[in-house]
Design an enzyme around this catalytic site. Structure first.
Site, PDB file in Angstrom:
ATOM      1  N   GLY A 100     -12.558  -1.408 -84.762  1.00  0.00           N
ATOM      2  CA  GLY A 100     -12.036  -2.772 -84.706  1.00  0.00           C
ATOM      3  C   GLY A 100     -13.039  -3.778 -85.253  1.00  0.00           C
ATOM      4  O   GLY A 100     -12.683  -4.681 -86.021  1.00  0.00           O
TER       5      GLY A 100
ATOM      6  N   GLU B 276     -24.498  -5.426 -81.852  1.00  0.00           N
ATOM      7  CA  GLU B 276     -24.267  -4.014 -81.501  1.00  0.00           C
ATOM      8  C   GLU B 276     -25.391  -3.548 -80.578  1.00  0.00           C
ATOM      9  O   GLU B 276     -26.563  -3.685 -80.922  1.00  0.00           O
ATOM     10  CB  GLU B 276     -24.214  -3.164 -82.783  1.00  0.00           C
TER      11      GLU B 276
ATOM     12  N   GLY C 237     -17.950   4.694 -82.420  1.00  0.00           N
ATOM     13  CA  GLY C 237     -17.438   6.051 -82.235  1.00  0.00           C
ATOM     14  C   GLY C 237     -17.405   6.863 -83.522  1.00  0.00           C
ATOM     15  O   GLY C 237     -17.394   8.097 -83.464  1.00  0.00           O
TER      16      GLY C 237
ATOM     17  N   ASN D  86     -17.726  11.046 -83.496  1.00  0.00           N
ATOM     18  CA  ASN D  86     -16.439  11.742 -83.360  1.00  0.00           C
ATOM     19  C   ASN D  86     -16.268  12.878 -84.365  1.00  0.00           C
ATOM     20  O   ASN D  86     -17.083  13.064 -85.264  1.00  0.00           O
ATOM     21  CB  ASN D  86     -15.262  10.752 -83.375  1.00  0.00           C
ATOM     22  N   GLY D  87     -15.175  13.636 -84.164  1.00  0.00           N
ATOM     23  CA  GLY D  87     -14.907  14.799 -85.014  1.00  0.00           C
ATOM     24  C   GLY D  87     -14.297  14.440 -86.355  1.00  0.00           C
ATOM     25  O   GLY D  87     -14.003  15.327 -87.158  1.00  0.00           O
TER      26      GLY D  87
ATOM     27  N   MET E 272     -11.386  13.529 -87.122  1.00  0.00           N
ATOM     28  CA  MET E 272      -9.968  13.857 -87.318  1.00  0.00           C
ATOM     29  C   MET E 272      -9.177  12.579 -87.533  1.00  0.00           C
ATOM     30  O   MET E 272      -9.167  11.695 -86.669  1.00  0.00           O
ATOM     31  CB  MET E 272      -9.414  14.613 -86.105  1.00  0.00           C
TER      32      MET E 272
ATOM     33  N   VAL F 157     -24.619  -7.451 -75.287  1.00  0.00           N
ATOM     34  CA  VAL F 157     -24.072  -8.640 -74.637  1.00  0.00           C
ATOM     35  C   VAL F 157     -23.853  -8.300 -73.169  1.00  0.00           C
ATOM     36  O   VAL F 157     -23.211  -7.305 -72.838  1.00  0.00           O
ATOM     37  CB  VAL F 157     -22.746  -9.077 -75.295  1.00  0.00           C
TER      38      VAL F 157
ATOM     39  N   GLU G  38      -5.702  20.138 -80.784  1.00  0.00           N
ATOM     40  CA  GLU G  38      -6.673  20.435 -81.824  1.00  0.00           C
ATOM     41  C   GLU G  38      -7.176  21.863 -81.615  1.00  0.00           C
ATOM     42  O   GLU G  38      -7.405  22.269 -80.480  1.00  0.00           O
ATOM     43  CB  GLU G  38      -7.814  19.427 -81.650  1.00  0.00           C
TER      44      GLU G  38
ATOM     45  N   HIS H  42     -10.807   9.627 -75.613  1.00  0.00           N
ATOM     46  CA  HIS H  42      -9.931   8.610 -76.208  1.00  0.00           C
ATOM     47  C   HIS H  42      -9.468   7.570 -75.185  1.00  0.00           C
ATOM     48  O   HIS H  42      -8.270   7.419 -74.953  1.00  0.00           O
ATOM     49  CB  HIS H  42      -8.672   9.262 -76.793  1.00  0.00           C
TER      50      HIS H  42
ATOM     51  N   ASN I  67      -5.094  11.817 -82.202  1.00  0.00           N
ATOM     52  CA  ASN I  67      -6.430  11.214 -82.182  1.00  0.00           C
ATOM     53  C   ASN I  67      -6.310   9.768 -82.680  1.00  0.00           C
ATOM     54  O   ASN I  67      -5.610   9.509 -83.648  1.00  0.00           O
ATOM     55  CB  ASN I  67      -7.372  12.006 -83.079  1.00  0.00           C
TER      56      ASN I  67
HETATM   57  P1  FDA Z   1     -15.902   2.044 -80.598  1.00  0.00           P
HETATM   58  O1  FDA Z   1     -16.134   2.698 -79.297  1.00  0.00           O
HETATM   59  O2  FDA Z   1     -15.842   2.886 -81.822  1.00  0.00           O
HETATM   60  O3  FDA Z   1     -17.036   0.959 -80.862  1.00  0.00           O
HETATM   61  C1  FDA Z   1     -17.470   0.040 -79.879  1.00  0.00           C
HETATM   62  C2  FDA Z   1     -18.908  -0.367 -80.177  1.00  0.00           C
HETATM   63  O4  FDA Z   1     -19.259  -1.477 -79.343  1.00  0.00           O
HETATM   64  C3  FDA Z   1     -19.935   0.722 -79.885  1.00  0.00           C
HETATM   65  O5  FDA Z   1     -20.773   0.899 -80.997  1.00  0.00           O
HETATM   66  C4  FDA Z   1     -20.715   0.180 -78.673  1.00  0.00           C
HETATM   67  O6  FDA Z   1     -22.077   0.572 -78.655  1.00  0.00           O
HETATM   68  C5  FDA Z   1     -20.572  -1.315 -78.855  1.00  0.00           C
HETATM   69  N1  FDA Z   1     -20.680  -2.080 -77.594  1.00  0.00           N
HETATM   70  C6  FDA Z   1     -20.054  -1.821 -76.425  1.00  0.00           C
HETATM   71  N2  FDA Z   1     -20.372  -2.736 -75.492  1.00  0.00           N
HETATM   72  C7  FDA Z   1     -21.232  -3.595 -76.086  1.00  0.00           C
HETATM   73  C8  FDA Z   1     -21.932  -4.758 -75.630  1.00  0.00           C
HETATM   74  N3  FDA Z   1     -21.795  -5.212 -74.364  1.00  0.00           N
HETATM   75  N4  FDA Z   1     -22.770  -5.399 -76.495  1.00  0.00           N
HETATM   76  C9  FDA Z   1     -22.921  -4.952 -77.781  1.00  0.00           C
HETATM   77  N5  FDA Z   1     -22.284  -3.850 -78.259  1.00  0.00           N
HETATM   78  C10 FDA Z   1     -21.443  -3.198 -77.424  1.00  0.00           C
HETATM   79  N6  FDA Z   1     -10.871   9.816 -82.578  1.00  0.00           N
HETATM   80  C11 FDA Z   1     -10.175  10.276 -83.655  1.00  0.00           C
HETATM   81  O7  FDA Z   1      -9.253   9.601 -84.133  1.00  0.00           O
HETATM   82  N7  FDA Z   1     -10.512  11.489 -84.205  1.00  0.00           N
HETATM   83  C12 FDA Z   1     -11.511  12.279 -83.697  1.00  0.00           C
HETATM   84  O8  FDA Z   1     -11.795  13.365 -84.238  1.00  0.00           O
HETATM   85  C13 FDA Z   1     -12.209  11.811 -82.555  1.00  0.00           C
HETATM   86  N8  FDA Z   1     -13.180  12.579 -81.957  1.00  0.00           N
HETATM   87  C14 FDA Z   1     -13.956  12.054 -80.945  1.00  0.00           C
HETATM   88  C15 FDA Z   1     -15.036  12.779 -80.445  1.00  0.00           C
HETATM   89  C16 FDA Z   1     -15.870  12.199 -79.489  1.00  0.00           C
HETATM   90  C17 FDA Z   1     -17.017  12.994 -78.933  1.00  0.00           C
HETATM   91  C18 FDA Z   1     -15.624  10.870 -79.032  1.00  0.00           C
HETATM   92  C19 FDA Z   1     -16.521  10.214 -78.023  1.00  0.00           C
HETATM   93  C20 FDA Z   1     -14.555  10.150 -79.525  1.00  0.00           C
HETATM   94  C21 FDA Z   1     -13.715  10.733 -80.477  1.00  0.00           C
HETATM   95  N9  FDA Z   1     -12.638  10.021 -81.010  1.00  0.00           N
HETATM   96  C22 FDA Z   1     -11.903  10.536 -82.046  1.00  0.00           C
HETATM   97  C23 FDA Z   1     -12.294   8.677 -80.489  1.00  0.00           C
HETATM   98  C24 FDA Z   1     -12.715   7.525 -81.412  1.00  0.00           C
HETATM   99  O9  FDA Z   1     -14.043   7.689 -81.840  1.00  0.00           O
HETATM  100  C25 FDA Z   1     -12.562   6.195 -80.647  1.00  0.00           C
HETATM  101  O10 FDA Z   1     -11.203   6.080 -80.255  1.00  0.00           O
HETATM  102  C26 FDA Z   1     -12.953   4.992 -81.482  1.00  0.00           C
HETATM  103  O11 FDA Z   1     -14.299   5.055 -81.875  1.00  0.00           O
HETATM  104  C27 FDA Z   1     -12.722   3.691 -80.729  1.00  0.00           C
HETATM  105  O12 FDA Z   1     -12.874   2.627 -81.631  1.00  0.00           O
HETATM  106  P2  FDA Z   1     -13.144   1.152 -81.119  1.00  0.00           P
HETATM  107  O13 FDA Z   1     -13.148   0.253 -82.299  1.00  0.00           O
HETATM  108  O14 FDA Z   1     -12.183   0.861 -80.026  1.00  0.00           O
HETATM  109  O15 FDA Z   1     -14.594   1.158 -80.433  1.00  0.00           O
END
Ligand code: FDA
Length: 491
Positions: free
Chosen positions: A16, A35, A100, A104-105, A107, A235, A347, A430, A468
């Site tokens: 996002g 970040e 993430g 992540n993988g 996918m 933050v 998967e 997720h 995913n």
């Molecule tokens: P996302 O979590 O990506 O990013 C949020 C960011 O905000 C992070 O970098 C965090 O550090 C930062 N942040 C948080 N709080 C903060 C604060 N207070 N101050 C400053 N920074 C802050 N999905 C998929 O479609 N295919 C796949 O293969 C996989 N595989 C997978 C494996 C594993 C191990 C995980 C953990 C997750 C996946 N996913 C996935 C899920 C996918 O990665 C996840 O849904 C997205 O990254 C979410 O995207 P967002 O933009 O919501 O936030």
């Protein structure tokens, strides 16, 4: 540098945040992105692989936190993978510039149109399938493995065995696209370039081959000259000011997590892209601590996207199991979504342990019939999740059905090697929802009861999307930011 009057701040550099940054910067806006994790590319520190967890493997922990087999001690470092532990569920999230996408993988699955319509009845599905989904697949560099390579490569035995067994059990399989560059993978297999997917690199970051956000959206946004990324800036809370601007209390740390500076930022426009759990934490904690106004729907309609892990042992023991060599990039899935009794997608996951553990691993994605809620507990000063076994009951039934059918056709037992009773009901990759589009926000992610605050991340999706989620998160963010810019929200 004074950050007292920033026009636009984005919190978080996942899907996002990266989409918002690119589109705003392209529109000529100056953006500051905060970040909490490290900018790995800038730091020049390589990611570690699964077999030798090092600096990148965990967020400030003394022991590794992969879903299983954590025998490794660590020196605390601001690593890429974090785990948030609640009573009945453990949630893994990515940290670092790229969020993430680092862990992540890869996918990259577009949801089924019928389910997308069910989840988002108010969105123009036709426009999503003709425009936003193709756009994000292009930007994210989604591609598909070559079938001949898949057939020949010893590192994909786990997929071939998984598909063969699924067919024997009467299931339908599908090819799963990915952001990992499969042409690069073919070269690494031929030893022409350094190995990455074939060197057990996953969930602690990936040194080559994978097109994470730092190589796609964020790189493009940086090239506009309008984006400033401040890493290791967390933050803590947000305050609403009388003139409807926001004040952010921010802690800058070093890579051991030690505080370097307390900073105060003020901004006219604020975009929350801290990921589902990060965004909910900021909103609910700020509300508890300083009366930050939040709409009654914040924290509602949360789900685990039906995540349910399971595994089988002694898969085809006579033919040598799933293989000692395994690519970390999954390319196969079982699609049982149209079964009215047991709808799920799973998967065919790799388990690259460096030896043949004769175990097949599956991450099921189910419907979420019963959603959860997220609260802030003032006493423990932490998030609380209203979520227990009752929420995953149907998911367990589906997993039981799946494993039974697979074992009946192919032999094998439920995996007690990976999970206590063969099921990982509490493993969630997720987390989605809690700040749902058109419920807690307007139709484009602008938070209700606020004039200058937007949420653009996984929390907009009401707890489930059937596959995913990052392709959907990215597409929804594209849709929202395009319309917010068009409506002059950032003028
Ligand atoms: P996302 O979590 O990506 O990013 C949020 C960011 O905000 C992070 O970098 C965090 O550090 C930062 N942040 C948080 N709080 C903060 C604060 N207070 N101050 C400053 N920074 C802050 N999905 C998929 O479609 N295919 C796949 O293969 C996989 N595989 C997978 C494996 C594993 C191990 C995980 C953990 C997750 C996946 N996913 C996935 C899920 C996918 O990665 C996840 O849904 C997205 O990254 C979410 O995207 P967002 O933009 O919501 O936030």
């Amino acid at each position: 540098k004074d950050y007292r009057d920033v026009p636009i701040v984005i919190i978080g550099s996942g899907y996002g945040g990266a989409v918002s940054a690119l589109r705003l910067c392209e529109a000529g806006k100056k953006v500051v992105l905060l970040e909490m994790g490290l900018n790995w590319e800038k730091a020049g520190i390589p990611f570690s692989n699964l077999l030798k967890p090092g600096k990148s493997s965990a967020w400030l922990k003394t022991k590794s936190i992969a879903p299983f087999m954590n025998i490794f001690s660590l020196t605390p470092f601001t690593g890429t993978l974090d785990r948030l532990d609640f009573d009945h569920i453990k949630i893994w999230v990515g940290r670092g510039v790229g969020g993430g996408s680092l862990v992540n993988g890869g996918m990259a699955v577009t949801p089924k149109e019928s389910y997308f319509k069910e989840v988002f009845p108010d969105l123009d599905a036709e426009k999503f399938y003709s425009h936003y989904f193709p756009l994000v697949r292009e930007e994210l560099k989604v591609n598909v493995i070559d079938e001949q390579f898949l057939k020949d490569c010893p590192y994909y035995k786990f997929t071939r065995v998984g598909e063969e067994e699924a067919h024997k059990a009467g299931f339908k399989t599908i090819r799963v696209p990915n952001v990992y560059d499969f042409k690069y993978m073919e070269k690494e297999f031929r030893n022409e370039v350094p190995r990455s997917a074939l060197n057990t690199e996953v969930i602690y970051g990936n040194n080559h081959g994978k097109n994470s956000l730092d190589k796609t959206y964020l790189r493009k946004a940086m090239e506009t000259g309008n984006l400033e990324i401040l890493d290791l800036h967390r933050v803590q809370t947000i305050q609403l000011n009388d003139d409807k601007s926001y004040t952010l209390n921010v802690q800058q740390t070093d890579t051991s997590g030690a505080l370097i500076a307390d900073k105060v930022f003020t901004c006219k426009k604020l975009i929350l892209s801290a990921g589902t759990m990060g965004t909910l934490q900021l909103l609910l904690q700020s509300n508890a601590e300083n009366g930050f106004p939040i709409h009654e729907k914040i924290g509602k309609n949360w789900g685990n996207n039906g995540n349910f892990m399971t595994g089988r042992n002694w898969v085809k023991p006579l033919s040598g199991g799933t293989g000692a060599k395994q690519s970390t990039i999954p390319v196969g899935g079982i699609d049982n979504w149209d079964d009215p009794e047991h709808p799920f997608f799973t998967e065919i996951a790799p388990l690259p342990m460096g030896m043949d553990v004769a175990t097949a691993l599956y991450l099921l994605i189910n419907r979420v019939d019963k959603k959860g809620d997220v609260f802030y507990n003032k006493t423990s000063q932490s998030l609380t999740l209203n979520w227990n076994e009752s929420n995953t009951l149907k998911m367990r039934e589906n997993a039981q059905y799946f494993i039974r059918k697979m074992n009946k056709a192919n032999g094998g037992t439920r995996s007690h090697l990976l999970f206590d009773n063969g099921f990982g009901a509490d493993i969630c990759y997720h987390p989605l929802g809690g700040c749902v589009l058109n419920e807690a926000t307007n139709e484009y992610g602008k938070l209700k009861d606020h004039e200058n605050l937007y949420v653009l991340d996984g929390s907009l999706i009401p707890g489930t999307i059937g596959v995913n989620p990052f392709v959907t998160i990215t597409a929804i963010a594209e849709y929202c930011i395009e319309n917010l810019i068009r409506k002059n929200e950032f003028a």
